[in-house]
Design a protein around this motif. Structure first.
Motif, PDB file in Angstrom:
ATOM      1  N   ASP A 105       0.875  -1.215   0.407  1.00  0.00           N
ATOM      2  CA  ASP A 105      -0.123   0.201  -0.113  1.00  0.00           C
ATOM      3  C   ASP A 105       0.905   1.007  -0.110  1.00  0.00           C
ATOM      4  N   LEU A 106       0.554   2.684  -0.657  1.00  0.00           N
ATOM      5  CA  LEU A 106       0.959   3.166  -0.641  1.00  0.00           C
ATOM      6  C   LEU A 106       0.508   5.030  -0.174  1.00  0.00           C
ATOM      7  N   ASP A 107       0.681   5.794   0.259  1.00  0.00           N
ATOM      8  CA  ASP A 107      -0.555   6.539   0.107  1.00  0.00           C
ATOM      9  C   ASP A 107      -0.667   7.434  -0.902  1.00  0.00           C
ATOM     10  N   GLU A 108      -1.787   8.866  -0.662  1.00  0.00           N
ATOM     11  CA  GLU A 108      -1.550   9.351  -2.288  1.00  0.00           C
ATOM     12  C   GLU A 108      -0.467   9.889  -2.977  1.00  0.00           C
ATOM     13  N   GLN A 109       0.752  10.299  -1.703  1.00  0.00           N
ATOM     14  CA  GLN A 109       1.779  10.701  -2.006  1.00  0.00           C
ATOM     15  C   GLN A 109       3.001   9.810  -2.713  1.00  0.00           C
ATOM     16  N   GLY A 110       2.973   8.936  -2.581  1.00  0.00           N
ATOM     17  CA  GLY A 110       3.674   7.670  -2.961  1.00  0.00           C
ATOM     18  C   GLY A 110       4.580   6.994  -2.305  1.00  0.00           C
ATOM     19  N   TYR A 111       4.007   7.371  -0.962  1.00  0.00           N
ATOM     20  CA  TYR A 111       5.163   7.364  -0.293  1.00  0.00           C
ATOM     21  C   TYR A 111       4.063   5.585   0.533  1.00  0.00           C
ATOM     22  N   LEU A 112       5.561   4.993   0.833  1.00  0.00           N
ATOM     23  CA  LEU A 112       5.394   3.280   0.987  1.00  0.00           C
ATOM     24  C   LEU A 112       4.458   3.730   2.688  1.00  0.00           C
ATOM     25  N   ALA A 113       2.247   2.680   3.435  1.00  0.00           N
ATOM     26  CA  ALA A 113       1.848   3.284   4.193  1.00  0.00           C
ATOM     27  C   ALA A 113       2.493   2.168   5.363  1.00  0.00           C
ATOM     28  N   VAL A 114       2.374   2.376   6.457  1.00  0.00           N
ATOM     29  CA  VAL A 114       2.985   1.941   7.477  1.00  0.00           C
ATOM     30  C   VAL A 114       2.118   2.355   8.371  1.00  0.00           C
ATOM     31  N   ASP A 115       1.986   1.252  10.130  1.00  0.00           N
ATOM     32  CA  ASP A 115       1.375   1.238  10.705  1.00  0.00           C
ATOM     33  C   ASP A 115       1.959   1.815  11.846  1.00  0.00           C
ATOM     34  N   ALA A 116       2.136   3.432  11.455  1.00  0.00           N
ATOM     35  CA  ALA A 116       2.684   3.452  12.631  1.00  0.00           C
ATOM     36  C   ALA A 116       2.664   3.734  13.746  1.00  0.00           C
ATOM     37  N   PRO A 117       2.573   3.819  15.206  1.00  0.00           N
ATOM     38  CA  PRO A 117       4.626   3.747  14.977  1.00  0.00           C
ATOM     39  C   PRO A 117       5.395   2.874  15.022  1.00  0.00           C
ATOM     40  N   SER A 118       4.843   1.739  14.158  1.00  0.00           N
ATOM     41  CA  SER A 118       5.933   0.876  14.211  1.00  0.00           C
ATOM     42  C   SER A 118       6.212   0.762  12.437  1.00  0.00           C
ATOM     43  N   THR A 119       6.540  -0.417  11.338  1.00  0.00           N
ATOM     44  CA  THR A 119       7.081  -0.374  10.098  1.00  0.00           C
ATOM     45  C   THR A 119       6.848  -0.943   9.562  1.00  0.00           C
ATOM     46  N   ARG A 120       5.007  -1.541  10.177  1.00  0.00           N
ATOM     47  CA  ARG A 120       4.390  -2.755   9.198  1.00  0.00           C
ATOM     48  C   ARG A 120       3.618  -1.777   7.845  1.00  0.00           C
ATOM     49  N   THR A 121       4.077  -3.353   7.703  1.00  0.00           N
ATOM     50  CA  THR A 121       3.306  -2.505   5.349  1.00  0.00           C
ATOM     51  C   THR A 121       2.098  -3.370   5.844  1.00  0.00           C
ATOM     52  N   ASN A 122       1.189  -3.384   4.821  1.00  0.00           N
ATOM     53  CA  ASN A 122      -0.055  -4.501   4.708  1.00  0.00           C
ATOM     54  C   ASN A 122       0.249  -5.474   4.218  1.00  0.00           C
ATOM     55  N   ILE A 123       1.326  -6.452   3.863  1.00  0.00           N
ATOM     56  CA  ILE A 123       1.774  -6.959   4.175  1.00  0.00           C
ATOM     57  C   ILE A 123       2.373  -7.968   4.977  1.00  0.00           C
ATOM     58  N   PRO A 124       2.426  -8.557   6.194  1.00  0.00           N
ATOM     59  CA  PRO A 124       2.759  -8.876   7.371  1.00  0.00           C
ATOM     60  C   PRO A 124       4.360  -9.939   6.101  1.00  0.00           C
ATOM     61  N   GLY A 125       5.288 -10.063   7.670  1.00  0.00           N
ATOM     62  CA  GLY A 125       6.875  -9.723   7.496  1.00  0.00           C
ATOM     63  C   GLY A 125       7.138  -9.210   6.487  1.00  0.00           C
ATOM     64  N   VAL A 126       6.833  -7.883   5.758  1.00  0.00           N
ATOM     65  CA  VAL A 126       7.253  -6.865   4.990  1.00  0.00           C
ATOM     66  C   VAL A 126       6.841  -5.182   6.208  1.00  0.00           C
ATOM     67  N   PHE A 127       8.243  -5.036   6.123  1.00  0.00           N
ATOM     68  CA  PHE A 127       8.555  -3.508   6.910  1.00  0.00           C
ATOM     69  C   PHE A 127       9.646  -3.098   6.407  1.00  0.00           C
ATOM     70  N   ALA A 128       8.837  -1.129   6.414  1.00  0.00           N
ATOM     71  CA  ALA A 128       9.666  -0.605   5.416  1.00  0.00           C
ATOM     72  C   ALA A 128       9.807   0.973   6.537  1.00  0.00           C
ATOM     73  N   ALA A 129      10.858   1.519   6.242  1.00  0.00           N
ATOM     74  CA  ALA A 129      11.706   2.726   6.411  1.00  0.00           C
ATOM     75  C   ALA A 129      12.340   3.694   5.522  1.00  0.00           C
ATOM     76  N   GLY A 130      13.065   4.767   6.315  1.00  0.00           N
ATOM     77  CA  GLY A 130      13.257   5.227   5.438  1.00  0.00           C
ATOM     78  C   GLY A 130      12.740   6.908   5.106  1.00  0.00           C
ATOM     79  N   ASP A 131      13.606   6.802   3.943  1.00  0.00           N
ATOM     80  CA  ASP A 131      12.786   8.405   3.145  1.00  0.00           C
ATOM     81  C   ASP A 131      11.803   7.653   2.218  1.00  0.00           C
TER      82      ASP A 131
END
Ligand SMILES: Cc1cc2nc3c(=O)[nH]c(=O)nc-3n(C[C@H](O)[C@H](O)[C@H](O)COP(=O)(O)OP(=O)(O)OC[C@H]3O[C@@H](n4cnc5c(N)ncnc54)[C@H](O)[C@@H]3O)c2cc1C
Length: 171
Positions: A105-131
């Protein structure tokens, strides 16, 4: 305006070339730049900016410095030379997340969407951080939240470990 103000630490003078008529920086950042004696603005006419870089003069082989640029007024097409020895381009941010389109999942500006404050993405086991996640700071120290992604991944694997053989989980 922020970048121009920053550059004054390293240059005798900084000329801002802006392709639109008005600036979009916050009023506070504009005021700071306007008040800075080291910052000049390339005006097309009547204090409208409307200028762009038309040409970059060849780098002189001898000293490796930029020889200058040609400015073009957006509406009239009129050109003029500007002698400068450096050129810094600051035209916004575009997160390099195309690779994940249709997968994460990306947000409307194209950044990766995470379940903040964690780094969880919409796919279990895939985590995102950084720019690719950070709208605000985009600095090395905040990108180091990659460590948080590693912690999240470790916990994820530990939880899986109760049910699965960890050796079967790809690195
Ligand atoms: C000119 C400049 C000056 C900066 N100065 C500072 C500073 O003084 N202090 C500070 O704290 N921060 C600074 N930053 C910001 C800092 O560099 C970043 O915040 C930080 O590098 C982000 O780390 P990251 O791991 O999220 O992304 P990156 O460091 O950008 O790493 C992303 C990696 O993914 C790779 N990649 C991209 N697409 C693909 C793909 N499709 N397949 C495989 N690999 C891919 C890229 O090649 C890159 O190696 C500066 C940035 C720039 C551009």
């Amino acid at each position: 305006m922020e970048e121009a103000t920053f550059l004054t630490r390293f240059a005798r003078s900084v000329t801002v070339v802006h392709r639109r008529s008005t600036l979009r920086a916050s009023q506070a950042m504009q005021n700071r730049a306007f008040a800075d004696d080291k910052i000049a603005f390339a005006f097309a006419f009547a204090f409208a900016f409307d200028s762009e870089i038309a040409e970059i003069a060849e780098i002189k082989e001898a000293d490796g410095k930029l020889a200058g640029v040609v400015l073009r007024e957006v509406f009239t097409g009129t050109t003029r030379d500007l002698d400068v020895t450096g050129l810094f381009i600051a035209i916004g941010h575009d997160p390099r997340t195309e690779l994940f389109t249709g997968q994460l999942d990306l947000d409307e500006q194209g950044y990766l969407a995470v379940d903040a404050p964690s780094t969880r993405t919409n796919i279990p086991g895939v985590f995102a951080a950084g720019d690719a996640v950070d709208h605000t700071y985009r600095q090395a120290i905040t990108a180091a939240s990659g460590c948080q992604a590693a912690l999240d991944a470790e916990r994820h694997l530990a939880a899986l470990g109760d049910e699965h053989d960890l050796a079967a989980v790809p690195a």
